[in-house]
Write a protein that holds these residues in place. Structure first.
Motif, mmCIF file in Angstrom:
data_model
loop_
_atom_site.group_PDB
_atom_site.id
_atom_site.type_symbol
_atom_site.label_atom_id
_atom_site.label_comp_id
_atom_site.label_asym_id
_atom_site.label_seq_id
_atom_site.Cartn_x
_atom_site.Cartn_y
_atom_site.Cartn_z
ATOM 1 N N UNK A 27 0.802 -1.225 0.000
ATOM 2 C CA UNK A 27 0.000 0.000 0.000
ATOM 3 C C UNK A 27 0.838 1.280 0.000
ATOM 4 N N UNK A 28 1.914 1.380 0.805
ATOM 5 C CA UNK A 28 2.718 2.612 0.803
ATOM 6 C C UNK A 28 3.391 2.931 -0.532
ATOM 7 N N UNK A 29 3.459 1.958 -1.431
ATOM 8 C CA UNK A 29 4.109 2.192 -2.723
ATOM 9 C C UNK A 29 3.316 3.156 -3.608
ATOM 10 N N UNK A 30 2.068 3.449 -3.248
ATOM 11 C CA UNK A 30 1.273 4.386 -4.055
ATOM 12 C C UNK A 30 1.820 5.808 -3.956
ATOM 13 N N UNK A 31 2.718 6.055 -2.999
ATOM 14 C CA UNK A 31 3.342 7.381 -2.883
ATOM 15 C C UNK A 31 4.837 7.304 -3.166
ATOM 16 N N UNK A 32 5.257 6.240 -3.830
ATOM 17 C CA UNK A 32 6.667 6.070 -4.198
ATOM 18 C C UNK A 32 7.080 7.121 -5.224
ATOM 19 N N UNK A 33 8.369 7.385 -5.273
ATOM 20 C CA UNK A 33 8.864 8.388 -6.203
ATOM 21 C C UNK A 33 8.972 7.901 -7.639
ATOM 22 N N UNK A 34 8.929 6.601 -7.846
ATOM 23 C CA UNK A 34 9.031 6.017 -9.175
ATOM 24 C C UNK A 34 7.644 5.819 -9.771
ATOM 25 N N UNK A 35 7.377 6.443 -10.912
ATOM 26 C CA UNK A 35 6.057 6.426 -11.521
ATOM 27 C C UNK A 35 5.573 5.016 -11.845
ATOM 28 N N UNK A 36 6.453 4.190 -12.401
ATOM 29 C CA UNK A 36 6.034 2.829 -12.757
ATOM 30 C C UNK A 36 5.658 2.028 -11.511
ATOM 31 N N UNK A 37 6.348 2.294 -10.413
ATOM 32 C CA UNK A 37 6.059 1.617 -9.152
ATOM 33 C C UNK A 37 4.693 2.048 -8.626
ATOM 34 N N UNK A 38 4.414 3.348 -8.726
ATOM 35 C CA UNK A 38 3.123 3.886 -8.281
ATOM 36 C C UNK A 38 1.988 3.292 -9.104
ATOM 37 N N UNK A 39 2.176 3.238 -10.405
ATOM 38 C CA UNK A 39 1.144 2.709 -11.298
ATOM 39 C C UNK A 39 0.814 1.259 -10.961
ATOM 40 N N UNK A 40 1.851 0.449 -10.749
ATOM 41 C CA UNK A 40 1.635 -0.951 -10.411
ATOM 42 C C UNK A 40 0.971 -1.079 -9.036
ATOM 43 N N UNK A 41 1.389 -0.268 -8.062
ATOM 44 C CA UNK A 41 0.815 -0.321 -6.715
ATOM 45 C C UNK A 41 -0.670 0.036 -6.743
ATOM 46 N N UNK A 42 -1.032 1.033 -7.539
ATOM 47 C CA UNK A 42 -2.438 1.420 -7.652
ATOM 48 C C UNK A 42 -3.269 0.304 -8.283
ATOM 49 N N UNK A 43 -2.686 -0.364 -9.262
ATOM 50 C CA UNK A 43 -3.370 -1.487 -9.900
ATOM 51 C C UNK A 43 -3.608 -2.614 -8.900
ATOM 52 N N UNK A 44 -2.593 -2.907 -8.092
ATOM 53 C CA UNK A 44 -2.706 -3.966 -7.087
ATOM 54 C C UNK A 44 -3.705 -3.577 -5.997
ATOM 55 N N UNK A 45 -3.691 -2.314 -5.610
ATOM 56 C CA UNK A 45 -4.635 -1.811 -4.606
ATOM 57 C C UNK A 45 -6.076 -1.950 -5.102
ATOM 58 N N UNK A 46 -6.296 -1.565 -6.337
ATOM 59 C CA UNK A 46 -7.640 -1.651 -6.903
ATOM 60 C C UNK A 46 -8.109 -3.100 -6.977
ATOM 61 N N UNK A 47 -7.245 -3.986 -7.459
ATOM 62 C CA UNK A 47 -7.626 -5.388 -7.629
ATOM 63 C C UNK A 47 -7.821 -6.118 -6.307
ATOM 64 N N UNK A 48 -7.048 -5.726 -5.292
ATOM 65 C CA UNK A 48 -7.076 -6.434 -4.012
ATOM 66 C C UNK A 48 -8.100 -5.867 -3.036
ATOM 67 N N UNK A 49 -8.333 -4.563 -3.085
ATOM 68 C CA UNK A 49 -9.206 -3.909 -2.104
ATOM 69 C C UNK A 49 -10.497 -3.379 -2.726
ATOM 70 N N UNK A 50 -10.388 -2.557 -3.749
ATOM 71 C CA UNK A 50 -11.549 -1.825 -4.259
ATOM 72 C C UNK A 50 -12.501 -2.700 -5.071
ATOM 73 N N UNK A 51 -11.984 -3.465 -6.008
ATOM 74 C CA UNK A 51 -12.855 -4.305 -6.838
ATOM 75 C C UNK A 51 -13.637 -5.325 -6.006
ATOM 76 N N UNK A 52 -13.001 -6.045 -5.078
ATOM 77 C CA UNK A 52 -13.775 -6.993 -4.261
ATOM 78 C C UNK A 52 -14.909 -6.327 -3.485
ATOM 79 N N UNK A 53 -14.662 -5.135 -2.958
ATOM 80 C CA UNK A 53 -15.694 -4.452 -2.190
ATOM 81 C C UNK A 53 -16.787 -3.877 -3.080
#
Length: 258
Positions: A27-53
């Motif tokens: 979850x903390x990777x969504x504020x990482x300084x690397x754009x590609x890392x942020x993009x992947x973290x947001x994708x994982x956050x959405x798939x793991x938390x938001x979509x199921x709910x």
């Protein structure tokens, strides 16, 4: 991050160590300084938390997502990675929901409300039958997780133009704002005041473990923050009753400090 997420997805049963690790490291990777890392973290956050709910209890990760959110809520007052996870939640929600359609957001909010109501037994026809169940592990994690996310949604709400530079078909025409979503979908604001009243009733009960009382305190605090954010949508009469009750809680010293 992706590897850990895959392990969590492939082990949807209760696994505290994995879920804590995900909350602290992914979850903390969504504020990482690397754009590609942020993009992947947001994708994982959405798939793991938001979509199921947003899809509801039929989703295989529904319970997992709530337990992870519970871990975020439980450790939000701690230092280090745990606190970073809690602080990252609002940013993740803001970035994900700014790009989502009205239909998706409506489904998410409606499911969160249903879970909040269920976890407090607000629609039970026989309160005595529901009281014991309200403190079961599943119901407790549902309650804590839902209110953690609702607080995050209230905290990330803002006004302005979407990052896409214009709304796509079926998308909101501005950045995510919880007040607008609730108003647009005509959700009843009295749900918040009823939740506050039920929290107070539960906190007064005897025979509750320290852990259970601590979880209730955190969820009550989240409820209070969400109610403050959406105060304008609560009917005046209900708001006055709740305000009076809050004053009594403060004067009596019953306010939870957890």
């Amino acid at each position: 991050a992706e590897g850990l997420t895959n392990v969590v997805i492939n082990n949807p049963s209760d696994n505290e160590a994995l879920e804590v690790a995900w909350a602290r490291s992914v979850l903390p990777l969504v504020v990482d300084g690397e754009l590609t890392c942020v993009t992947k973290a947001l994708e994982l956050f959405k798939d793991t938390i938001i979509v199921p709910l947003s899809e509801g209890q039929e989703h295989v990760l529904f319970r997992t997502s709530l337990r992870i959110l519970t871990k975020v809520a439980e450790e939000s007052k701690n230092a280090g990675a745990a606190k970073a996870a809690a602080g990252s939640l609002k940013m993740a929600l803001k970035r994900v929901l700014d790009e989502e359609s009205d239909k998706f957001i409506k489904s998410l909010i409606n499911n969160l409300k249903k879970c909040a109501v269920l976890s407090l037994g607000l629609e039970s026809s026989n309160e005595d039958d529901s009281e014991l169940d309200l403190f079961s592990e599943d119901v407790t994690s549902m309650r804590c997780g839902v209110w953690c996310l609702l607080e995050g949604l209230a905290g990330c709400s803002h006004k302005g133009t979407s990052n896409t530079g214009g709304a796509k078909k079926g998308q909101t025409d501005s950045a995510f704002d919880l007040s607008k979503v609730v108003k647009r979908n005509k959700l009843d604001g009295t749900f918040l005041t009823k939740s506050w009243e039920k929290f107070q009733t539960m906190l007064k009960q005897g025979g509750i473990s320290d852990d259970a009382r601590g979880g209730l305190g955190r969820a009550t605090r989240s409820c209070l923050k969400v109610t403050a954010k959406l105060a304008g949508l609560v009917p005046k009469t209900a708001a006055q009753v709740t305000l009076s009750d809050m004053k009594q809680v403060l004067l009596s010293g019953r306010a939870d400090s957890d």
